[in-house]
Design an enzyme around this catalytic site. Structure first.
Site, mmCIF file in Angstrom:
data_model
loop_
_atom_site.group_PDB
_atom_site.id
_atom_site.type_symbol
_atom_site.label_atom_id
_atom_site.label_comp_id
_atom_site.label_asym_id
_atom_site.label_seq_id
_atom_site.Cartn_x
_atom_site.Cartn_y
_atom_site.Cartn_z
ATOM 1 N N LYS A 22 0.831 -1.198 0.000
ATOM 2 C CA LYS A 22 0.000 0.000 0.000
ATOM 3 C C LYS A 22 0.871 1.256 0.000
ATOM 4 O O LYS A 22 0.677 2.169 -0.813
ATOM 5 C CB LYS A 22 -0.906 -0.034 1.232
ATOM 6 C CG LYS A 22 -2.149 0.787 1.112
ATOM 7 C CD LYS A 22 -3.021 0.631 2.365
ATOM 8 C CE LYS A 22 -3.817 -0.656 2.361
ATOM 9 N NZ LYS A 22 -4.408 -0.950 3.674
ATOM 10 N N ARG A 92 -3.376 2.950 8.482
ATOM 11 C CA ARG A 92 -3.686 1.812 7.608
ATOM 12 C C ARG A 92 -2.547 0.806 7.611
ATOM 13 O O ARG A 92 -1.392 1.172 7.454
ATOM 14 C CB ARG A 92 -3.889 2.304 6.165
ATOM 15 C CG ARG A 92 -4.668 3.581 6.053
ATOM 16 C CD ARG A 92 -4.656 4.127 4.636
ATOM 17 N NE ARG A 92 -5.312 3.244 3.691
ATOM 18 C CZ ARG A 92 -5.316 3.452 2.378
ATOM 19 N NH1 ARG A 92 -4.661 4.498 1.856
ATOM 20 N NH2 ARG A 92 -5.940 2.609 1.586
ATOM 21 N N GLY A 101 -8.610 -7.331 3.439
ATOM 22 C CA GLY A 101 -9.532 -7.529 4.543
ATOM 23 C C GLY A 101 -8.955 -8.263 5.735
ATOM 24 O O GLY A 101 -9.648 -8.553 6.691
ATOM 25 N N MET A 103 -6.169 -7.348 7.596
ATOM 26 C CA MET A 103 -5.537 -6.549 8.634
ATOM 27 C C MET A 103 -6.411 -5.323 8.890
ATOM 28 O O MET A 103 -7.452 -5.170 8.300
ATOM 29 C CB MET A 103 -4.151 -6.155 8.163
ATOM 30 C CG MET A 103 -3.411 -7.343 7.571
ATOM 31 S SD MET A 103 -2.121 -7.957 8.588
ATOM 32 C CE MET A 103 -1.209 -6.494 8.788
ATOM 33 N N ARG A 336 -3.389 -1.438 -6.491
ATOM 34 C CA ARG A 336 -2.604 -2.666 -6.392
ATOM 35 C C ARG A 336 -2.993 -3.552 -7.570
ATOM 36 O O ARG A 336 -4.036 -3.342 -8.187
ATOM 37 C CB ARG A 336 -2.876 -3.390 -5.073
ATOM 38 C CG ARG A 336 -4.306 -3.861 -4.949
ATOM 39 C CD ARG A 336 -4.570 -4.529 -3.625
ATOM 40 N NE ARG A 336 -6.006 -4.585 -3.397
ATOM 41 C CZ ARG A 336 -6.579 -4.543 -2.210
ATOM 42 N NH1 ARG A 336 -5.848 -4.423 -1.135
ATOM 43 N NH2 ARG A 336 -7.873 -4.617 -2.091
ATOM 44 N N HIS A 454 -16.646 -8.638 0.978
ATOM 45 C CA HIS A 454 -15.643 -9.589 1.476
ATOM 46 C C HIS A 454 -15.805 -10.962 0.827
ATOM 47 O O HIS A 454 -14.847 -11.547 0.317
ATOM 48 C CB HIS A 454 -15.776 -9.714 2.996
ATOM 49 C CG HIS A 454 -14.816 -10.681 3.604
ATOM 50 N ND1 HIS A 454 -15.146 -11.994 3.861
ATOM 51 C CD2 HIS A 454 -13.516 -10.544 3.955
ATOM 52 C CE1 HIS A 454 -14.100 -12.612 4.372
ATOM 53 N NE2 HIS A 454 -13.091 -11.759 4.445
ATOM 54 N N SER A 763 12.301 -43.830 -14.364
ATOM 55 C CA SER A 763 11.179 -42.963 -14.049
ATOM 56 C C SER A 763 11.111 -42.865 -12.525
ATOM 57 O O SER A 763 10.985 -43.873 -11.836
ATOM 58 C CB SER A 763 9.886 -43.557 -14.609
ATOM 59 O OG SER A 763 8.794 -42.771 -14.200
ATOM 60 N N ASP A 768 6.692 -43.476 -3.632
ATOM 61 C CA ASP A 768 7.412 -44.478 -2.850
ATOM 62 C C ASP A 768 8.780 -43.974 -2.424
ATOM 63 O O ASP A 768 9.210 -44.215 -1.298
ATOM 64 C CB ASP A 768 7.570 -45.783 -3.652
ATOM 65 C CG ASP A 768 6.429 -46.750 -3.362
ATOM 66 O OD1 ASP A 768 6.190 -47.011 -2.171
ATOM 67 O OD2 ASP A 768 5.772 -47.211 -4.316
ATOM 68 N N CYS A 830 7.121 -39.869 -12.355
ATOM 69 C CA CYS A 830 5.708 -40.238 -12.447
ATOM 70 C C CYS A 830 5.000 -40.199 -11.111
ATOM 71 O O CYS A 830 3.844 -40.556 -10.991
ATOM 72 C CB CYS A 830 5.556 -41.606 -13.114
ATOM 73 S SG CYS A 830 6.295 -42.928 -12.154
ATOM 74 N N TYR A 850 10.983 -35.475 -18.937
ATOM 75 C CA TYR A 850 9.533 -35.301 -18.859
ATOM 76 C C TYR A 850 9.010 -35.415 -17.439
ATOM 77 O O TYR A 850 9.665 -35.964 -16.557
ATOM 78 C CB TYR A 850 8.807 -36.310 -19.757
ATOM 79 C CG TYR A 850 8.867 -37.749 -19.275
ATOM 80 C CD1 TYR A 850 7.929 -38.231 -18.366
ATOM 81 C CD2 TYR A 850 9.856 -38.617 -19.733
ATOM 82 C CE1 TYR A 850 7.984 -39.538 -17.917
ATOM 83 C CE2 TYR A 850 9.921 -39.923 -19.296
ATOM 84 C CZ TYR A 850 8.978 -40.383 -18.384
ATOM 85 O OH TYR A 850 9.038 -41.668 -17.928
HETATM 86 P P1 ADP Z 1 -7.965 -2.355 3.391
HETATM 87 O O1 ADP Z 1 -6.563 -2.763 3.166
HETATM 88 O O2 ADP Z 1 -8.718 -3.254 4.292
HETATM 89 O O3 ADP Z 1 -8.661 -2.000 2.122
HETATM 90 P P2 ADP Z 1 -7.488 0.443 3.761
HETATM 91 O O4 ADP Z 1 -6.341 0.874 4.562
HETATM 92 O O5 ADP Z 1 -7.304 0.476 2.302
HETATM 93 O O6 ADP Z 1 -7.886 -1.007 4.253
HETATM 94 O O7 ADP Z 1 -8.698 1.332 4.207
HETATM 95 C C1 ADP Z 1 -10.041 0.968 4.321
HETATM 96 C C2 ADP Z 1 -10.911 1.976 3.605
HETATM 97 O O8 ADP Z 1 -10.707 3.278 4.090
HETATM 98 C C3 ADP Z 1 -10.638 2.028 2.121
HETATM 99 O O9 ADP Z 1 -11.854 2.109 1.443
HETATM 100 C C4 ADP Z 1 -9.866 3.278 1.941
HETATM 101 O O10 ADP Z 1 -10.067 3.813 0.666
HETATM 102 C C5 ADP Z 1 -10.411 4.183 3.041
HETATM 103 N N1 ADP Z 1 -9.387 5.123 3.464
HETATM 104 C C6 ADP Z 1 -8.165 4.826 3.923
HETATM 105 N N2 ADP Z 1 -7.452 5.943 4.180
HETATM 106 C C7 ADP Z 1 -8.239 6.976 3.863
HETATM 107 C C8 ADP Z 1 -8.066 8.398 3.883
HETATM 108 N N3 ADP Z 1 -6.917 8.941 4.250
HETATM 109 N N4 ADP Z 1 -9.096 9.148 3.506
HETATM 110 C C9 ADP Z 1 -10.257 8.584 3.116
HETATM 111 N N5 ADP Z 1 -10.496 7.279 3.074
HETATM 112 C C10 ADP Z 1 -9.495 6.471 3.430
HETATM 113 MG MG MG Z 2 5.729 -47.197 -6.353
HETATM 114 MG MG MG Z 3 -7.801 -0.862 0.798
#
Ligand code: ADP
Ligand code: MG
Ligand code: MG
Length: 873
Positions: A22, A92, A101, A103, A336, A454, A763, A768, A830, A850
């Site tokens: 990130k 973040r 989702g 962390m 990403r 999610h 082979s 085994d 194999c 192979y």
């Molecule tokens: P995740 O990795 O779980 O997506 P993020 O760190 O990206 O967590 O943040 C969760 C949400 O909060 C995302 O939708 C992100 O766009 C929003 N967000 C994060 N930082 C900011 C910020 N500085 N201003 C506005 N929205 C933010």
């Molecule tokens: Mg055998």
């Molecule tokens: Mg995010």
């Protein structure tokens, strides 16, 4: 002193290991001039230091953080904790490899009783200010104080009921103020002290919580499933807030530059007006499709579209982008490389080559070989599908076909799976706690949430079928049932999901085979251009051989003849052969078996049409063919006209203490040469039939199993050759054939120079070979292998991924010594490892010609072999 904090303008995408995905990408976007709210990143090294120092944030790090915070204040012209113009930030997490989702993140940090008033005055929007504050309390309490989010949802729902409101956005300033007070009282009751109000404390507590979240159970499970090392650590990003919840010209969203489900080159995503980041992904409100933004905020939409194009060109890959609009101003918050289904991965890779965006090699390297497994499995049988009745329709969140029994909790699904029951996980919406159930289910059905919820994101990542946001389905988790209209489906009822259409069907629907076409075919053909390893399949009958050829197998690397014996018509003759008292009786039984075997081989040769076929002569202990229960013994006795007691005694006598190391493989033929003789004769008679009656070419390789000593092979090779010569004389057919051996007993590897005198090919039977090298059997290892993996004695089950250091050394020795005697010796594998990508890479490096794997894994092996060739160029 080590630099532990970087401003966004000091980083770049190459610094991912240090800044996390990130942080590095925020820096990169800043660098190429895109609108990113300012901020800084605390490095992954700082996280690792934190763990090294028994979870203490050292003074140096703290000083550095506050130093960068000052700079951020200067850059934004705001003050952290300053009432008149408060700086708010998000904290973040961001690991090196994205863990969506998994962390934690806290938004709107810096708000308290005083700054919220300042924010309200400054923006002249008290509703916004108090909405942000209540969100902050919720998130902070969840992430830092461990008070579950749903407790706050429940409080809010109660308040909504009290004032008869239906949406979150209906809450007025006074409602929000009341809500905040209840929230705080709730928190105070839980933690026995007031909610922290000093912004700097809030920040340090959150940073610590993000560091801690690296080792929360769901992150650990996610890393385990995805093979992500535990020592990478997470970075922490502190970023000034921008607000999507400032009214109807503000909003937030998520978009992919191409469709992550199908690969189609078209912007794909969702957004919500007047909302903050979390709202879209959490699936709380059902979002709008991204192109609707074109009608609502046309200028910002155009700007956004061009930004997505810039990003895709810059990264040369599909991007998953988070953005927020604050009063018509666009901000980018994340980019990403987007997760995608196998189908999308292939479509995009091929399209991008055709568009000139990437080279073929890059395209090949981008596809995860294991992932294409998704495409090789059956889909619903069309006819059955047409007759099936649709009970509801949701969003086609992740493609595939799933059929199974309904369960409502992750635990129940996992339990069902243990008992061999196919299960479908049905939930209102999923959360990271449901991971295990999602992994073990056939498919996932949710009633709430969009295409980026999610459930949808995680299912696509796993290649699991998912139908999300199916509003007609009312899930009553507590009653273990769901309702559609007035129909009720209970735990254990069958349903089927079509992840391509979003349809939910009643009952169980049979599935059907797939074929390679379109982009899939293209990418496979490109893979074939690069790979040097030949890919064969393990196939024991014409049906498997046909599948193998369809998937591109260039031969059969292992045809196990014993499977042909289990057929109902033959098993009696097999048993008769085993219990025979003398050679005449045995020969009589074998004579009955010969035509069956001959027919089997003809069928396989026909399917393989001139491609090499390695036939392994009989391998398992004879005992495996005999009946075990008294009842079965009695009925066999009747069939063979034998006395029960006599037969029972024979069965008992054939029992072995350790059949795996007993009378099996070539040892059978050393004691009863007639068996291999019959098999050899069947092979060569089949060859004659192919030559005379069918006019099809054959390329047979006869393989002797379980050889450990040169003499064994010498005797049996001689037997095969003499028999072949006999049939040749009789049938006047000339054919080239090879005789070789499996290398699966460690001694064979060590004396491979001697063995190679009699073998035209080796082979590696790594199933085994692994058992015997490690000294435990695959069938018994289930009891302890889990603990071995937990204690990191084995990183992976050695029966799944080749033990390169141990078993691999024996393979290298065998190759080196075998070539000393016979430089041109043909080499292959194999064992099941022949279809596992990292093991295939190893086979490429040690110079095998192979690999051979299950027919359904042939495309995976083709791709993995191409990647090995590219990687090791
Ligand atoms: P995740 O990795 O779980 O997506 P993020 O760190 O990206 O967590 O943040 C969760 C949400 O909060 C995302 O939708 C992100 O766009 C929003 N967000 C994060 N930082 C900011 C910020 N500085 N201003 C506005 N929205 C933010
Ligand atoms: Mg055998
Ligand atoms: Mg995010």
């Amino acid at each position: 002193m080590k630099k532990l904090v970087y401003a966004f303008q000091e980083g770049s995408k190459e610094m991912k290991p240090l800044l996390g995905g990130k942080g590095a990408n925020l820096a990169e976007m800043k660098k190429i001039g895109l609108p990113v709210p300012p901020g800084f990143t605390i490095t992954t090294e700082a996280c690792n230091d934190y763990y090294k120092h028994d979870k203490v944030i050292v003074p140096d790090l703290e000083a550095s953080i506050f130093d960068y915070l000052n700079k951020l204040e200067e850059e934004t012209g705001k003050g952290f904790g300053l009432v008149e113009n408060p700086l708010l930030v998000s904290v973040r997490s961001g690991s090196v490899i994205s863990m969506p989702g998994m962390m934690d993140t806290v938004l709107n940090l810096g708000l308290n009783e005083e700054t919220v008033v300042g924010l309200a005055e400054l923006t002249e929007n008290p509703r916004f200010a108090y909405d942000s504050y209540r969100r902050f309390i919720q998130m902070f309490s969840d992430v830092v104080l461990g008070i579950h989010k749903f407790e706050f949802d429940r409080i809010m729902d109660k308040l909504k009921v009290k004032y008869k409101l239906s949406n979150d956005t209906d809450l007025t300033v006074d409602h929000l103020k009341e809500l905040i007070e209840i929230y705080k009282t709730h928190v105070e009751k839980q933690i026995r002290r007031p909610f922290p109000s000093e912004p700097k404390d809030q920040m340090m507590l959150t940073i610590r919580a993000v560091f801690d979240s690296w080792n929360n159970p769901r992150a650990i499970i996610y890393r385990d499933i995805n093979d992500i090392p535990n020592n990478l650590g997470t970075a922490v990003n502190i970023q000034s807030m921008v607000f999507g919840n400032m009214g109807e010209t503000s909003g937030t969203g998520v978009a992919f530059t191409r469709n992550p489900s199908t690969g189609e080159k078209k912007l794909f995503g969702e957004f919500l007006l007047n909302a903050q980041g979390e709202d879209v992904v959490a699936g709380i409100r059902t979002p709008n499709e991204i192109n609707e933004m074109g009608n609502l905020l046309p200028d910002v939409y155009d700007e956004f579209v061009s930004v997505t194009e810039i990003l895709e060109k810059h990264y040369r890959d599909m991007q998953d982008i988070e953005f927020t609009i604050e009063k018509k101003e666009l901000f980018l918050l994340q980019t990403r490389t987007g997760k995608r289904t196998a189908k999308a991965a292939i479509t995009m890779a091929v399209d991008m080559v055709n568009e000139g965006l990437v080279e073929k090699e890059t395209a090949i390297m981008r596809i995860e070989p294991e992932q294409i497994d998704q495409l090789l499995h059956p889909t619903f049988d069309r006819k059955a599908l047409a007759e099936a009745s649709v009970i509801a329709k949701g969003l086609p969140a992740s493609p595939g076909a799933a059929t199974g029994k309904v369960f409502f909790t992750s635990e129940k699904v996992a339990e069902a799976k243990e008992n061999g029951i196919k299960a479908i996980l049905v939930r209102t919406e999923t959360s990271p706690e449901d991971i295990e159930g999602m992994v073990t289910s056939e498919g996932i059905l949710t009633s709430r949430g969009g295409m980026t919820s999610h459930a949808a994101v995680v299912a696509r990542g796993m290649g699991k079928c998912c139908v999300a946001g199916c509003g007609e389905v009312r899930v009553e988790e507590y009653n273990k049932q769901f309702k559609v209209g007035n129909r009720i489906f209970k735990e254990g009822d069958y349903i089927s999901l079509d992840g391509n259409t979003g349809k939910v069907y009643e009952g169980e629907i049979p599935t059907q085979e797939v074929k390679l076409s379109g982009s899939f075919k293209d990418i496979m053909e490109w893979a074939d251009e690069y790979r040097t390893l030949v890919v064969r399949a393990n196939a024991d009958n014409p049906r498997d051989a046909k599948v193998a050829v369809k998937f591109g197998a260039e031969g059969i690397g292992l045809c196990r003849t014993e499977h042909m014996f289990f057929d109902e018509e033959r098993i009696t003759s097999v048993r008769e052969m085993i219990i025979s008292k003398d050679i005449d009786q045995r020969q009589a039984a074998l004579d009955k078996l010969l035509p069956f075997q001959r027919e089997d081989f003809v069928g396989i040769f026909e399917e393989m049409n001139g491609r090499p076929v390695t036939i392994r002569l009989l391998d398992p202990p004879l005992h495996e063919f005999l009946p075990h229960s008294d009842e079965d013994i009695r009925s066999l006795g009747k069939e063979l006209n034998m006395d029960y007691a006599e037969l029972k005694a024979i069965v008992e006598e054939l029992k072995e203490f350790n059949p795996m190391l007993g009378h099996r493989g070539c040892r059978l033929a050393i004691t009863f040469p007639e068996i291999y003789k019959m098999q050899t004769r069947a092979i060569f008679e089949a060859i004659a039939i192919c030559a005379y009656e069918k006019d099809i070419p054959v390329d047979p390789e006869i393989m002797i199993p379980l050889v450990g000593h040169e003499k064994e092979l010498e005797i049996l090779t001689h037997l095969v050759k003499v028999t072949a010569e006999e049939v040749r004389e009789e049938k006047r057919v000339v054919v080239n054939y090879k005789v070789g051996t499996m290398i699966e007993v460690p001694r064979a590897a060590l004396v491979a120079d001697d063995i190679a005198k009699h073998a035209e090919f080796f082979s590696f039977g790594t199933n085994d070979l692994t058992q015997m090298t490690l000294g435990f059997s695959r069938d018994d290892s289930g009891k302890f292998i889990g603990e071995y993996r937990n204690k990191e004695i084995f990183e992976k089950d050695p029966f799944e991924r080749l033990d390169q250091k141990g078993v691999g050394s024996l393979m290298k020795i065998a190759i080196e010594r075998g070539r000393m005697t016979r430089p041109e010796i043909k080499l292959g594998i194999c064992g099941e490892h022949g279809g596992e990508p990292s093991s295939i890479d190893f086979c490429h490096r040690i110079g095998l010609q192979y690999v051979s794997c299950s027919p359904y894994r042939v495309p995976i092996a083709r791709l993995a072999a191409a990647q090995a060739a590219i990687r090791n160029k």
